[in-house]
Design a protein around this motif. Structure first.
Motif, short mmCIF file in Angstrom:
data_model
loop_
_atom_site.label_atom_id
_atom_site.label_comp_id
_atom_site.label_asym_id
_atom_site.label_seq_id
_atom_site.Cartn_x
_atom_site.Cartn_y
_atom_site.Cartn_z
N HIS A 71 0.84 -1.18 0.00
CA HIS A 71 0.00 0.00 0.00
C HIS A 71 0.89 1.25 0.00
CE1 HIS A 71 -3.49 -2.44 0.32
NE2 HIS A 71 -3.40 -2.72 1.61
N TYR A 96 2.27 1.10 -6.04
CA TYR A 96 1.58 0.48 -4.92
C TYR A 96 0.08 0.45 -5.16
CZ TYR A 96 0.64 5.32 -3.30
OH TYR A 96 0.24 6.64 -3.19
N ARG A 97 -0.60 -0.44 -4.43
CA ARG A 97 -2.06 -0.55 -4.51
C ARG A 97 -2.66 0.35 -3.44
NH1 ARG A 97 -0.48 -6.08 -5.40
NH2 ARG A 97 -0.46 -6.39 -3.14
N LYS A 149 -4.69 1.80 -0.55
CA LYS A 149 -5.51 1.11 0.46
C LYS A 149 -6.97 1.54 0.36
CE LYS A 149 -5.58 -0.19 5.33
NZ LYS A 149 -4.90 -0.07 6.65
#
Length: 262
Positions: free
Chosen positions: A212, A241-242, A244
């Motif tokens: 995240h 990043y993914r 959150k």
């Protein structure tokens, strides 16, 4: 202060891909990266960059059949012609989009007993890619990827990648340093980056273990950003990043970092 690029393959998932350029620019990004451009025309992508005042930092060469689970073909015996065609396609896109870096994914190793054969193909293909890219002033990148996210991937460690880089011997072949992958596989990320920095061609960030925002998880990115600065890194730092939650809200870490550096 590090210069951050939005990874549009991961950030702004609520938007269609082409609309992510404007979203990134609205959040103050000056550059973007993503996995693959090939579903779109060079003119379409160039317009999105120009309309939003963005720099193309990086994209990947064609990876084979991604939908079928392939993760690059550079190390796959019997795919050499396809690999070379893919390099030429990537260079054609880079000529229009303006990036001076192309990431080449190694691919999956089906059996450890085949490593020697695959490595020989990999090094030969990388030599070809670097020679072709050098004609256009472009750097070819290889990246170690952790086996938790990508089981069976050929290249996992920074030292392994640098040994291959040295074996190929091309000055425009460099290694990507992704703190997320390095922390999972090796740890000791600060020492590793210092050791290999002279031949690091691109940096990417994400929290560990969830991938995240970088202000979450076990890595101290405030310290790592200072390290990047102290080493004199002038390239882009990819935010791969993914989110959150909402991407814009999650970018509070970046707004706070910029405010602290002002």
């Amino acid at each position: 202060m590090p210069r951050f690029a939005a990874n549009l393959s991961m950030l702004y998932p609520q938007h269609d891909f082409l609309d992510r350029f404007a979203a990134a620019a609205a959040d103050g990004f000056e550059a973007v990266e993503y996995l693959f451009p090939y579903d779109y025309s060079t003119q379409e992508l160039r317009a999105r960059l120009s309309d939003n005042g963005l720099v193309q930092a990086l994209f990947n060469a064609p990876p084979g059949d991604w939908a079928a689970g392939e993760r690059g073909i550079a190390s796959l015996p019997g795919r050499e012609a396809e690999f070379r065609d893919g390099i030429h396609q990537a260079l054609e896109y880079a000529a229009v989009l303006g990036n001076d870096r192309i990431h080449v994914m190694a691919g999956l190793l089906p059996d450890e007993a085949l490593r020697g054969k695959h490595q020989a193909v990999y090094q030969e293909n990388l030599a070809f890619a670097a020679a072709e890219a050098a004609k256009a002033g472009i750097t070819v990148l290889i990246e170690p990827i952790n086996t938790r996210d990508m089981p069976g991937f050929f290249l996992n460690r920074q030292d392994q990648a640098h040994a291959i880089r040295e074996a190929v011997g091309a000055s425009n072949l460099k290694v990507q340093f992704d703190f997320y992958h390095c922390q999972i596989v090796e740890g000791d990320v600060s020492t590793t980056l210092r050791r290999d920095f002279a031949n690091v061609g691109h940096i990417q960030i994400a929290s560990v273990p969830e991938r995240h925002e970088p202000n979450l998880g076990e890595l101290n990115y405030a310290n790592l950003f200072n390290l990047i600065d102290s080493l004199g890194y002038s390239g882009w730092v990819g935010c791969e990043y993914r989110p959150k939650g909402d991407t814009h809200e999650g970018l509070a870490w970046l707004r706070q970092w910029k405010a602290q550096q002002a």
